[in-house]
Design a protein around this motif. Structure first.
Motif, PDB file in Angstrom:
ATOM      1  N   THR A  89      52.349  44.983  49.034  1.00 44.95           N
ATOM      2  CA  THR A  89      50.842  45.438  49.366  1.00 44.95           C
ATOM      3  C   THR A  89      50.846  44.776  50.845  1.00 44.95           C
ATOM      4  O   THR A  89      51.681  43.867  51.239  1.00 44.95           O
ATOM      5  CB  THR A  89      49.901  44.584  48.500  1.00 44.95           C
ATOM      6  OG1 THR A  89      50.110  43.258  48.621  1.00 44.95           O
ATOM      7  CG2 THR A  89      50.247  45.061  47.117  1.00 44.95           C
TER       8      THR A  89
ATOM      9  N   LYS B  71      44.041  42.707  32.283  1.00 44.41           N
ATOM     10  CA  LYS B  71      42.449  42.665  32.842  1.00 44.41           C
ATOM     11  C   LYS B  71      41.258  42.514  31.962  1.00 44.41           C
ATOM     12  O   LYS B  71      40.276  41.978  32.537  1.00 44.41           O
ATOM     13  CB  LYS B  71      42.448  44.218  33.296  1.00 44.41           C
ATOM     14  CG  LYS B  71      43.434  44.826  34.519  1.00 44.41           C
ATOM     15  CD  LYS B  71      43.021  46.034  34.841  1.00 44.41           C
ATOM     16  CE  LYS B  71      44.015  46.508  36.090  1.00 44.41           C
ATOM     17  NZ  LYS B  71      43.635  47.970  36.640  1.00 44.41           N
ATOM     18  N   GLN B 309      38.941  45.099  36.860  1.00 41.66           N
ATOM     19  CA  GLN B 309      39.977  45.230  38.138  1.00 41.66           C
ATOM     20  C   GLN B 309      40.880  44.140  38.591  1.00 41.66           C
ATOM     21  O   GLN B 309      39.861  43.056  38.596  1.00 41.66           O
ATOM     22  CB  GLN B 309      39.693  46.224  39.095  1.00 41.66           C
ATOM     23  CG  GLN B 309      39.146  47.391  38.912  1.00 41.66           C
ATOM     24  CD  GLN B 309      40.016  48.414  38.299  1.00 41.66           C
ATOM     25  OE1 GLN B 309      41.352  48.259  38.171  1.00 41.66           O
ATOM     26  NE2 GLN B 309      39.651  49.705  38.157  1.00 41.66           N
ATOM     27  N   GLU B 312      45.011  42.343  42.415  1.00 38.29           N
ATOM     28  CA  GLU B 312      45.838  43.159  43.182  1.00 38.29           C
ATOM     29  C   GLU B 312      45.396  44.684  43.552  1.00 38.29           C
ATOM     30  O   GLU B 312      45.580  45.150  44.519  1.00 38.29           O
ATOM     31  CB  GLU B 312      47.271  43.370  42.413  1.00 38.29           C
ATOM     32  CG  GLU B 312      48.147  42.177  42.408  1.00 38.29           C
ATOM     33  CD  GLU B 312      47.499  41.024  41.967  1.00 38.29           C
ATOM     34  OE1 GLU B 312      46.986  41.102  40.717  1.00 38.29           O
ATOM     35  OE2 GLU B 312      47.741  39.942  42.342  1.00 38.29           O
ATOM     36  N   SER B 313      44.765  45.183  42.467  1.00 42.66           N
ATOM     37  CA  SER B 313      44.149  46.651  42.906  1.00 42.66           C
ATOM     38  C   SER B 313      42.957  46.558  43.713  1.00 42.66           C
ATOM     39  O   SER B 313      42.575  47.570  43.869  1.00 42.66           O
ATOM     40  CB  SER B 313      43.725  47.395  41.539  1.00 42.66           C
ATOM     41  OG  SER B 313      43.032  46.298  40.506  1.00 42.66           O
ATOM     42  N   LYS B 314      42.423  45.370  43.830  1.00 39.92           N
ATOM     43  CA  LYS B 314      41.212  45.348  44.852  1.00 39.92           C
ATOM     44  C   LYS B 314      41.511  44.980  46.175  1.00 39.92           C
ATOM     45  O   LYS B 314      40.612  45.258  47.053  1.00 39.92           O
ATOM     46  CB  LYS B 314      40.063  44.469  44.065  1.00 39.92           C
ATOM     47  CG  LYS B 314      39.207  45.001  43.064  1.00 39.92           C
ATOM     48  CD  LYS B 314      38.267  46.312  43.676  1.00 39.92           C
ATOM     49  CE  LYS B 314      37.231  46.624  42.558  1.00 39.92           C
ATOM     50  NZ  LYS B 314      36.448  47.640  43.075  1.00 39.92           N
ATOM     51  N   ALA B 321      41.865  50.997  47.403  1.00 39.81           N
ATOM     52  CA  ALA B 321      41.549  50.062  46.433  1.00 39.81           C
ATOM     53  C   ALA B 321      40.857  50.620  45.044  1.00 39.81           C
ATOM     54  O   ALA B 321      40.355  51.847  45.109  1.00 39.81           O
ATOM     55  CB  ALA B 321      40.497  49.059  46.869  1.00 39.81           C
ATOM     56  N   ALA B 322      41.108  50.136  43.968  1.00 40.63           N
ATOM     57  CA  ALA B 322      40.667  50.908  42.581  1.00 40.63           C
ATOM     58  C   ALA B 322      38.986  50.713  42.820  1.00 40.63           C
ATOM     59  O   ALA B 322      38.491  49.664  43.260  1.00 40.63           O
ATOM     60  CB  ALA B 322      41.105  50.164  41.440  1.00 40.63           C
TER      61      ALA B 322
END
Lengths: 320, 422
Positions: A89, B71, B309, B312-314, B321-322
């Motif tokens: 990332t 999550k 979430q 990592e996904s944000k 981003a989620a």
């Protein structure tokens, strides 16, 4: 000369005096670049990394040259090919760079805001070399320097920005910069290539190119970003050239001494007629490239001064 | 077992009253309320003049079981719900895999009942794998306990499939919940088109995409007569269509999310991904129109649209981003902003938080009337605090209200008369 910023992420946070500070210093570097000994030690001992997540030849070369002429150790990282493909990332990348003790980081990224994100996680000075459709501040600054040198001033000019504004970070940065310096900005293009509510940015919008170019001092053409077109913004290239391509007849609507600019790379015969691009009495396209190196030297120099000042202060703080 | 809640400020969304009084609970159900002489009881809860209201029924909570328990689990979501005054979580089927068979639904129900201190009512997917191609076993899923059918934030874009699913659901009396976004226009959009999205250079969708999808669905309701609930109405332009559909007697209700009621697109500011939700945050004009629609009752329900979430996904560029925000614990204090700004009264707020969602699902909860289950919250609407996201019970901490000054604390939560928080 004060330039109260840690990073150069966009034109939006800059004040008119910040912009003037960069341009004034860049003038000095124009002279240096034209001298036989093109070298200074302003960035000596500092490490500059050019991290390009998107293809670029010109901008990357310009930043590389700027860094090298100021004595920095410059490294290029082509990120499309590397760890991003392995799932790393952006934030992990930032941590890696911190560990390498990078001082200046030049970043281009296909996502709007990605450079902002990176700047929050690294402890070096970050220069935005273009993020998505958001900003491309050094391009706007080099355009400003080109205009200032050609027109003798950077205020109260009438400037038309033409073409694919919706997908253009160059257009956004230029709209912001030219507005801050109190110029009249016109946007010319088909409605499908203009961002929504763009009329609220203090600009005039034209869909007819002849009208849009009437009596302007500067004609700024944009590249028709074919690779960004995910479907049918314009009927065809030939219709686009007919209605929005810059040719001698349309240019005749502008002032007689109007200059023609283009951020490159050009699509000859799509947005600009080859003859106009090569007409040295009107076109300043080659000058723009030259100013690009000088402006980037100035921006990195100013950020490096702040970086060193901040480190000195921290070092003194530790001793006290 | 008789419990008397005395010295309370009773918020009754059914009677639309906000008045001092007492409430008697007998064996887990509400027996009586009044404001005069209080009856005898085995146990007395002195409410200290604070608000006593029916517990929140939150339609559209995502618990990440099965698939992404790191999550959010039923345990952590249940604790968050109890702390937030949510006494019934109506959970979403957009898990991995989707909850689209009676077997998965039974697994979920078993997990939920073991782990969560509040009521959990599962929804099931409308189409297999939420892929919009074939309808699920709506009959079996109803028997297994599904309270509604939804593909969550995926729109069934094949109108033929959707109309058949609505027709079939109608024959069983099943409620269908749909996301209203024209799917092609909104594809890939991270923001609402307008000045802000243009300035930030974000791919954006016109607010009109919501109305287009709602218009299609309303036409299908006229065809099929199905029971239908629009998950989130967030734009002014969609409201007249909703109003007409209700006037024409269609079986339609609509919800909105607390985030769209209390935040606008400018809150995204410098690409703050905790403010990325689906649909994207709207303009201030749209927000105010939606608040007004909640006040008049045109919009029936308010949900948290709780969507956990992980970091990592944000922690990605905004467009990558989620989407989604956690909301179980912030639903009430955020909604109370509308009370403090005098846009809504407390009975109006609880009509949308408790009464209407319960009614729509055919539940006896959401009221302070006799025979309703004693799902109650005791809260102080004025207590101020600064939200610290790391203090949340949810496993995921993706709240847009981190560091926000809020007013309104849950003092105690009761489910079936049992205290589960406080």
């Amino acid at each position: 000369m004060s330039f109260p910023h840690r990073h150069l992420l966009g034109i939006e946070p800059l004040s008119p005096s910040d912009i003037t500070a960069i341009l004034d210093l860049a003038e000095q570097y124009v002279d240096l670049n034209r001298a036989e000994m093109k070298h200074s030690d302003a960035l000596a001992g500092l490490t500059q990394i050019n991290m390009f997540f998107e293809n670029s030849t010109r901008t990357q070369a310009s930043f590389e040259l700027a860094g090298k002429r100021l004595g920095a150790d410059v490294m290029n990282m082509a990120m499309q090919a590397s760890s991003i493909k392995k799932g790393e990332t952006l934030v992990d990348t930032a941590l890696t760079l911190n560990a390498m003790h990078t001082d200046l980081l030049v970043v281009r990224h296909p996502n709007s805001g990605a450079v902002d994100l990176l700047s929050q996680k690294v402890n070096c000075a970050v220069l935005n070399a273009g993020d998505g459709r958001h900003e491309h501040p050094t391009q706007a600054l080099l355009d400003a320097l080109t205009i200032r040198r050609a027109k003798g001033r950077l205020h109260r000019l009438s400037i038309a920005i033409c073409g694919d504004i919706a997908h253009s970070r160059v257009a956004r940065s230029n709209i912001l910069l030219l507005g801050k310096m109190e110029n009249r900005v016109r946007l010319v293009g088909p409605p499908t290539l203009l961002p929504s509510q763009i009329d609220q940015f203090g600009v005039e919008v034209f869909h007819d190119m002849r009208e849009g170019l009437r009596d302007v001092d500067v004609v700024m053409m944009l590249r028709l970003q074919k690779e960004r077109m995910d479907g049918g913004f314009i009927p065809s290239e030939r219709e686009y050239f007919h209605r929005y391509g810059l040719d001698a007849e349309k240019l005749a609507c502008a002032r007689d001494d109007a200059i023609v600019m283009h951020p490159g790379p050009m699509n000859r015969g799509v947005e600009i007629d080859g003859e106009i691009a090569d007409d040295i009495t009107r076109s300043v396209i080659q000058e723009q490239v030259e100013m690009g190196v000088a402006v980037r030297m100035a921006a990195m120099d100013l950020l490096a001064r702040n970086l060193r000042a901040a480190r000195d202060k921290r070092a003194k703080g530790v001793m006290a | 077992m008789k419990t008397l809640f005395t010295n309370a400020r009773l918020i009754d969304p059914e009677a639309q009253t906000d008045a001092p009084g007492w409430l008697l609970v007998v064996d887990g159900s509400i027996a009586a309320q009044g404001d005069g002489e209080a009856p005898q009881a085995d146990e007395i809860v002195d409410c200290g003049g604070k608000c006593l209201a029916p517990g929140i029924v939150d339609i559209g909570v995502k618990v990440c079981e099965p698939g992404e328990r790191h999550k959010e689990s039923y345990r952590s979501a249940g604790l968050a719900a109890a702390a937030g005054g949510v006494t019934t979580m109506v959970t979403r089927p957009d898990t991995l895999p989707a909850i689209d068979t009676p077997e998965t639904l039974e697994f979920v129900r078993r997990r939920a009942n073991e782990a969560a201190p509040v009521n959990v009512l599962p929804m099931a997917a409308l189409t297999k794998g939420r892929e919009g191609r074939e309808m699920t076993e709506i009959g079996f899923l109803l028997d297994a306990g599904a309270v509604a059918f939804t593909d969550c934030d995926r729109v069934v874009s094949d109108t033929k499939v959707f109309s058949r699913a609505l027709t079939y659901a109608r024959s069983l009396g099943a409620l269908v919940i749909a996301h209203v976004q024209e799917p092609i226009l909104s594809n890939g959009a991270a923001a609402t088109s307008g000045k802000f999205a243009s300035l930030r250079g974000l791919s954006a969708v016109t607010p009109m995409a919501e109305r287009m999808a709602l218009d299609r669905d309303i036409a299908l309701l006229e065809m099929t007569g199905a029971r239908y609930h629009a998950d989130q109405i967030t734009t002014a332009r969609a409201l007249p269509a909703l109003e007409r559909a209700k006037k024409n007697g269609l079986d339609i209700t609509a919800g909105t999310s607390v985030h769209h009621l209390t935040l606008n697109e400018l809150d995204v500011s410098d690409y703050r991904t905790f403010f990325k939700v689906k649909p994207p945050l709207r303009s201030e004009e749209d927000r105010m129109a939606v608040v007004e629609a909640v006040r008049t009752g045109l919009i029936d329900t308010i949900s948290s649209m709780h969507t956990p979430q992980d970091e990592e996904s944000k922690r990605l560029p905004f467009e990558e981003a989620a989407s989604g925000a956690v909301g179980l614990e912030t639903l009430l204090p955020a909604a109370l902003r509308l009370y403090h700004s005098e846009h809504l009264t407390l009975p109006q707020l609880f009509r949308a938080l408790s009464l209407n969602p319960a009614r729509r699902l055919g539940l006896a909860a959401g009221r302070l009337a006799a025979d309703a289950p004693a799902d109650l919250i005791l809260f102080d609407p004025d207590a101020p605090f600064v939200l610290d996201r790391f203090g949340l019970n949810s496993k995921s901490k993706n709240t847009p209200f981190d560091g926000a000054r809020m007013q309104g604390k849950v003092l105690a939560t009761f489910v079936g008369g049992e205290k589960v928080f406080g």
